[in-house]
Design a protein around this motif. Structure first.
Motif, PDB file in Angstrom:
ATOM      1  N   UNK A  84       0.834  -1.203   0.000  1.00 30.12           N
ATOM      2  CA  UNK A  84       0.000   0.000   0.000  1.00 30.12           C
ATOM      3  C   UNK A  84       0.871   1.257   0.000  1.00 30.12           C
ATOM      4  N   UNK A  85       1.969   1.211   0.762  1.00 31.88           N
ATOM      5  CA  UNK A  85       2.887   2.347   0.769  1.00 31.88           C
ATOM      6  C   UNK A  85       3.468   2.608  -0.610  1.00 31.88           C
ATOM      7  N   UNK A  86       3.826   1.536  -1.317  1.00 32.76           N
ATOM      8  CA  UNK A  86       4.365   1.691  -2.671  1.00 32.76           C
ATOM      9  C   UNK A  86       3.309   2.278  -3.601  1.00 32.76           C
ATOM     10  N   UNK A  87       2.060   1.879  -3.406  1.00 32.54           N
ATOM     11  CA  UNK A  87       0.972   2.406  -4.223  1.00 32.54           C
ATOM     12  C   UNK A  87       0.744   3.895  -3.940  1.00 32.54           C
ATOM     13  N   UNK A 117       9.504  -8.086   5.361  1.00 38.30           N
ATOM     14  CA  UNK A 117       8.187  -8.291   4.755  1.00 38.30           C
ATOM     15  C   UNK A 117       7.642  -6.986   4.185  1.00 38.30           C
ATOM     16  N   UNK A 118       7.907  -5.877   4.860  1.00 43.58           N
ATOM     17  CA  UNK A 118       7.520  -4.578   4.301  1.00 43.58           C
ATOM     18  C   UNK A 118       8.263  -4.326   2.990  1.00 43.58           C
ATOM     19  N   UNK A 119       9.555  -4.641   2.970  1.00 44.93           N
ATOM     20  CA  UNK A 119      10.345  -4.450   1.753  1.00 44.93           C
ATOM     21  C   UNK A 119       9.800  -5.334   0.630  1.00 44.93           C
ATOM     22  N   UNK A 120       9.391  -6.565   0.968  1.00 40.10           N
ATOM     23  CA  UNK A 120       8.806  -7.449  -0.045  1.00 40.10           C
ATOM     24  C   UNK A 120       7.540  -6.827  -0.631  1.00 40.10           C
ATOM     25  N   UNK A 121       6.728  -6.207   0.229  1.00 42.25           N
ATOM     26  CA  UNK A 121       5.529  -5.545  -0.259  1.00 42.25           C
ATOM     27  C   UNK A 121       5.849  -4.379  -1.178  1.00 42.25           C
ATOM     28  N   UNK A 122       6.867  -3.604  -0.816  1.00 44.92           N
ATOM     29  CA  UNK A 122       7.284  -2.490  -1.672  1.00 44.92           C
ATOM     30  C   UNK A 122       7.768  -3.014  -3.017  1.00 44.92           C
ATOM     31  N   UNK A 123       8.518  -4.117  -2.987  1.00 42.54           N
ATOM     32  CA  UNK A 123       9.008  -4.713  -4.236  1.00 42.54           C
ATOM     33  C   UNK A 123       7.844  -5.154  -5.116  1.00 42.54           C
ATOM     34  N   UNK A 153       5.054  -3.769  -5.151  1.00 37.41           N
ATOM     35  CA  UNK A 153       4.474  -2.535  -5.652  1.00 37.41           C
ATOM     36  C   UNK A 153       5.125  -2.037  -6.923  1.00 37.41           C
ATOM     37  N   UNK A 154       6.340  -2.495  -7.193  1.00 38.22           N
ATOM     38  CA  UNK A 154       7.017  -2.108  -8.430  1.00 38.22           C
ATOM     39  C   UNK A 154       6.336  -2.691  -9.663  1.00 38.22           C
ATOM     40  N   UNK A 155       5.439  -3.662  -9.443  1.00 36.95           N
ATOM     41  CA  UNK A 155       4.682  -4.216 -10.571  1.00 36.95           C
ATOM     42  C   UNK A 155       3.897  -3.133 -11.303  1.00 36.95           C
ATOM     43  N   UNK A 156       3.588  -2.036 -10.591  1.00 37.92           N
ATOM     44  CA  UNK A 156       2.791  -0.971 -11.198  1.00 37.92           C
ATOM     45  C   UNK A 156       3.477  -0.315 -12.389  1.00 37.92           C
ATOM     46  N   UNK A 157       4.789  -0.463 -12.452  1.00 35.97           N
ATOM     47  CA  UNK A 157       5.521   0.152 -13.554  1.00 35.97           C
ATOM     48  C   UNK A 157       5.530  -0.718 -14.805  1.00 35.97           C
ATOM     49  N   UNK A 158       4.981  -1.921 -14.723  1.00 30.28           N
ATOM     50  CA  UNK A 158       4.994  -2.845 -15.849  1.00 30.28           C
ATOM     51  C   UNK A 158       3.621  -2.882 -16.517  1.00 30.28           C
ATOM     52  N   UNK A 159       3.554  -3.410 -17.731  1.00 31.10           N
ATOM     53  CA  UNK A 159       2.250  -3.528 -18.395  1.00 31.10           C
ATOM     54  C   UNK A 159       1.275  -4.340 -17.547  1.00 31.10           C
ATOM     55  N   UNK A 160       0.086  -3.834 -17.390  1.00 29.41           N
ATOM     56  CA  UNK A 160      -0.955  -4.446 -16.565  1.00 29.41           C
ATOM     57  C   UNK A 160      -0.577  -4.537 -15.093  1.00 29.41           C
ATOM     58  N   UNK A 161       0.479  -3.806 -14.693  1.00 29.55           N
ATOM     59  CA  UNK A 161       0.969  -3.896 -13.325  1.00 29.55           C
ATOM     60  C   UNK A 161      -0.015  -3.378 -12.301  1.00 29.55           C
ATOM     61  N   UNK A 162      -0.707  -2.272 -12.616  1.00 33.50           N
ATOM     62  CA  UNK A 162      -1.680  -1.725 -11.672  1.00 33.50           C
ATOM     63  C   UNK A 162      -2.823  -2.719 -11.461  1.00 33.50           C
ATOM     64  N   UNK A 163      -3.274  -3.337 -12.531  1.00 29.55           N
ATOM     65  CA  UNK A 163      -4.338  -4.333 -12.425  1.00 29.55           C
ATOM     66  C   UNK A 163      -3.882  -5.511 -11.568  1.00 29.55           C
ATOM     67  N   UNK A 164      -2.648  -5.977 -11.806  1.00 33.45           N
ATOM     68  CA  UNK A 164      -2.123  -7.100 -11.032  1.00 33.45           C
ATOM     69  C   UNK A 164      -2.015  -6.743  -9.554  1.00 33.45           C
ATOM     70  N   UNK A 165      -1.573  -5.505  -9.253  1.00 33.58           N
ATOM     71  CA  UNK A 165      -1.454  -5.064  -7.870  1.00 33.58           C
ATOM     72  C   UNK A 165      -2.818  -5.018  -7.189  1.00 33.58           C
ATOM     73  N   UNK A 166      -3.811  -4.498  -7.893  1.00 36.66           N
ATOM     74  CA  UNK A 166      -5.154  -4.407  -7.311  1.00 36.66           C
ATOM     75  C   UNK A 166      -5.775  -5.794  -7.142  1.00 36.66           C
ATOM     76  N   UNK A 167      -5.509  -6.696  -8.063  1.00 36.45           N
ATOM     77  CA  UNK A 167      -5.991  -8.073  -7.912  1.00 36.45           C
ATOM     78  C   UNK A 167      -5.342  -8.739  -6.703  1.00 36.45           C
ATOM     79  N   UNK A 168      -4.054  -8.458  -6.505  1.00 35.12           N
ATOM     80  CA  UNK A 168      -3.357  -8.995  -5.347  1.00 35.12           C
ATOM     81  C   UNK A 168      -3.985  -8.457  -4.063  1.00 35.12           C
TER      82      UNK A 168
END
Length: 202
Positions: free
Chosen positions: A61-64, A162-168, A170-185
């Motif tokens: 959530x912090x990464x978002x 574990x917080x760092x893993x969550x931030x990592x 969150x980097x999915x948002x920079x990839x194609x369909x990353x925001x959708x994948x993050x929200x699905x997660x």
């Protein structure tokens, strides 16, 4: 080919976390008599999906939300956990601990799933509030540990990772369909939280 690979990566992570959430009991804090020491403290947050998913969600959530919360939330959570642990160690009464922990997974998952851009103060308040429940649950167990200092050190380090893993994630948002994948997660995490909440209520 590159596009398919970028979609496959997030999908694999989502599937792995879903399997993880379903493969353990809902609580990582169902008693006292913990083994002491650094290693026991480090492993303990990883042994129950309710704690694990909540801590990963804080980073995600912090990464978002971006700066400054991507840096602030992973500091607020362990800091307030310490406060909650002290309440537990000294016998203060905090009602509905299991419900609070389950609700933290549900709410944080939904914050991610619905892409809630909370104001800075409100995001901090949400994370701080739920961190008290997580800290309290473990504070009740700490006096039984043979080496509470080593145990606490390992626990805080695992929490940070574990917080760092969550931030990592969150980097999915920079990839194609990353925001959708993050929200699905986030949706899967919220569903796991609902499952934990029903279990706690039962």
């Amino acid at each position: 080919m590159e596009h398919a690979r970028s979609v496959r990566g997030p999908a694999t992570i989502v599937a792995a976390l879903a399997l993880l959430a379903g493969s353990f009991p809902a609580q990582a804090h169902t008693g006292t008599g913990l083994a002491g020491g650094f290693f026991a403290g480090f492993v303990h947050p990883l042994s129950g999906p309710d704690h694990l998913l909540a801590m990963v969600s804080v980073g995600l959530w912090g990464a978002f939300l971006g700066r400054p919360l991507v840096h602030v939330l992973p500091v607020v959570f362990p800091a307030m956990m310490v406060g909650g642990a002290m309440l537990g160690m000294y016998g203060a009464v905090l009602p509905s601990i299991e419900d609070g922990i389950a609700l933290s997974v549900l709410v944080l998952g939904l914050c991610i799933a619905f892409a809630w851009k909370a104001p800075v103060w409100m995001a901090i308040a949400v994370v701080a509030f739920f961190a008290l429940f997580h800290g309290y649950a473990h504070g009740r167990e700490l006096p039984a540990a043979a080496d509470p200092v080593g145990y606490s050190t390992g626990f805080v380090l695992a929490t940070g990772l574990l917080h760092v893993a969550g931030i990592a994630l969150g980097l999915l948002q920079t990839r194609p369909l990353g925001v959708l994948a993050t929200r699905c997660l986030g949706g899967l995490i919220g569903a796991a939280g609902l499952y934990f909440l029903v279990g706690a209520a039962a």
